[in-house]
Design a protein around this motif. Sequence first.
Motif, mmCIF file in Angstrom:
data_model
loop_
_atom_site.group_PDB
_atom_site.id
_atom_site.type_symbol
_atom_site.label_atom_id
_atom_site.label_comp_id
_atom_site.label_asym_id
_atom_site.label_seq_id
_atom_site.Cartn_x
_atom_site.Cartn_y
_atom_site.Cartn_z
ATOM 1 N N VAL A 29 2.524 -26.323 -14.267
ATOM 2 C CA VAL A 29 1.692 -25.955 -15.416
ATOM 3 C C VAL A 29 2.375 -26.382 -16.715
ATOM 4 O O VAL A 29 1.726 -26.899 -17.625
ATOM 5 C CB VAL A 29 1.428 -24.442 -15.425
ATOM 6 N N THR A 68 0.691 -28.851 -19.361
ATOM 7 C CA THR A 68 0.442 -28.389 -20.726
ATOM 8 C C THR A 68 1.126 -29.308 -21.740
ATOM 9 O O THR A 68 0.533 -29.658 -22.763
ATOM 10 C CB THR A 68 0.976 -26.950 -20.892
ATOM 11 N N LYS A 69 2.369 -29.728 -21.436
ATOM 12 C CA LYS A 69 3.064 -30.636 -22.351
ATOM 13 C C LYS A 69 2.290 -31.944 -22.483
ATOM 14 O O LYS A 69 2.166 -32.501 -23.570
ATOM 15 C CB LYS A 69 4.474 -30.928 -21.830
ATOM 16 N N LEU A 76 -0.923 -32.364 -22.104
ATOM 17 C CA LEU A 76 -2.132 -32.121 -22.905
ATOM 18 C C LEU A 76 -1.784 -32.026 -24.391
ATOM 19 O O LEU A 76 -2.506 -32.554 -25.243
ATOM 20 C CB LEU A 76 -2.830 -30.841 -22.434
ATOM 21 N N CYS A 77 -0.668 -31.350 -24.710
ATOM 22 C CA CYS A 77 -0.244 -31.229 -26.116
ATOM 23 C C CYS A 77 0.077 -32.604 -26.684
ATOM 24 O O CYS A 77 -0.263 -32.911 -27.828
ATOM 25 C CB CYS A 77 0.987 -30.336 -26.233
ATOM 26 N N SER A 96 -0.059 -19.473 -10.381
ATOM 27 C CA SER A 96 -0.400 -20.306 -11.538
ATOM 28 C C SER A 96 -1.892 -20.606 -11.612
ATOM 29 O O SER A 96 -2.299 -21.519 -12.319
ATOM 30 C CB SER A 96 0.416 -21.593 -11.520
ATOM 31 N N PRO A 136 -3.201 -20.037 -15.424
ATOM 32 C CA PRO A 136 -2.755 -21.101 -16.335
ATOM 33 C C PRO A 136 -3.325 -22.475 -16.004
ATOM 34 O O PRO A 136 -3.642 -23.247 -16.910
ATOM 35 C CB PRO A 136 -1.231 -21.110 -16.178
ATOM 36 N N ASN A 165 -6.848 -22.583 -17.264
ATOM 37 C CA ASN A 165 -6.839 -22.713 -18.723
ATOM 38 C C ASN A 165 -6.511 -24.144 -19.147
ATOM 39 O O ASN A 165 -7.099 -24.658 -20.100
ATOM 40 C CB ASN A 165 -5.840 -21.730 -19.336
ATOM 41 N N SER A 166 -5.587 -24.794 -18.410
ATOM 42 C CA SER A 166 -5.276 -26.196 -18.717
ATOM 43 C C SER A 166 -6.498 -27.078 -18.477
ATOM 44 O O SER A 166 -6.750 -28.015 -19.232
ATOM 45 C CB SER A 166 -4.131 -26.709 -17.847
ATOM 46 N N SER A 195 -8.769 -26.766 -21.388
ATOM 47 C CA SER A 195 -8.247 -27.536 -22.532
ATOM 48 C C SER A 195 -8.513 -29.017 -22.327
ATOM 49 O O SER A 195 -8.894 -29.721 -23.262
ATOM 50 C CB SER A 195 -6.746 -27.331 -22.690
ATOM 51 N N LEU A 232 -10.238 -18.947 -22.426
ATOM 52 C CA LEU A 232 -8.794 -19.167 -22.457
ATOM 53 C C LEU A 232 -8.087 -17.864 -22.715
ATOM 54 O O LEU A 232 -8.395 -17.171 -23.657
ATOM 55 C CB LEU A 232 -8.464 -20.168 -23.557
#
Length: 339
Positions: A123, A127-128, A130-131, A167, A170, A173-174, A177, A338
Amino acid sequence: MDAASHLGVVVDLSPTHWYLSSTRTQHNARPLSLKSFLSHLLVFLNSHIACKDENTLAVFGVLPGRSIMLYSSTSESSGNPLDKADANTYRPFKVLDATVMRTIAEHVENLGPSDLEIPGELVGALTKSLCHINRITTTSSAHANGQTASIDPRILILSVSPDQSLSYIPIMNSIFSAQKLRVTIDVCKVYGSESVFLQQAAHLTGGSYLHIDRADALLQYLTMSFLPPPGIRQLLSVPTQDKIDFRAACFCHKRIVDIGFVCSVCLSIFCQPVPVCSTCRTKFPIKTLQRLNAARPAVTTPTAAATPYIRSPASLPSSNAIKVGAVNGSQAAARNGLR
Ligand SMILES: [Zn+2]
Ligand SMILES: [Zn+2]
């Protein structure tokens, strides 16, 4: 193929599962070691940056308990100034190969025996990635000054580990996003059993999920299925999922459930009828609980997994009641938003 394309690659570097993948057993007739996997992967990454000059690339590694950025073509310090020029190598390829291999070696050497039990931080890497995409899309649209600067972002997850049911939320949620950022998530399952959550990630973002049969032909799978950007794939016959496992993990024990009980107010998923929803604190009538407990099947059948069914909630009061039935986890979690 007019638009430039950004590719975020999430590489599962779990030492335990790479050891299993490289061991020849009855069920693993074509073993693939991490070393040969990386040689396939580097050719694929080089192909991506060679396809178009403006193409960008970011590689993230999933290690026990943490995630790291292995390479980014957009960061200034991606090249080592001490690297000598080699007349026989295209410099961007050399920088990419050297940076990825050096970063992996640095981090894998620091792993201790206690790290082998810790699950990989998938995750975190997702997430990194996606950021990172969010940052480069914001910068590129600011540069383009109102013009449509599409970079067609996508993420490819190369997975060898099984699902971590903890997970589930999370990961969902990813996925939301990614949907908001219009990022396609592709999944290549290199080794191990099917991943319920990653199947849903690919399905919900319009990507491909591929469980490869022959690990020794990995590069061919990667080039044929994941090198073309999603726009081109409509013209190709890219393998698609014929069945998707829509099961969800319950919010109480983080177990993947075949039949879940959904809070009618906030749509949290539970593996058994509960008097009070732990998420939104809604209280349910005791009669409803008794009826739901009576209606539960005596034995849960794990084989009925892939076919979600919804039992009609018509007989239940419309509010403050629990709906029964196998839940479509992504829909329920989508309504949860989210967290
Ligand atoms: Zn539970
Ligand atoms: Zn609730």
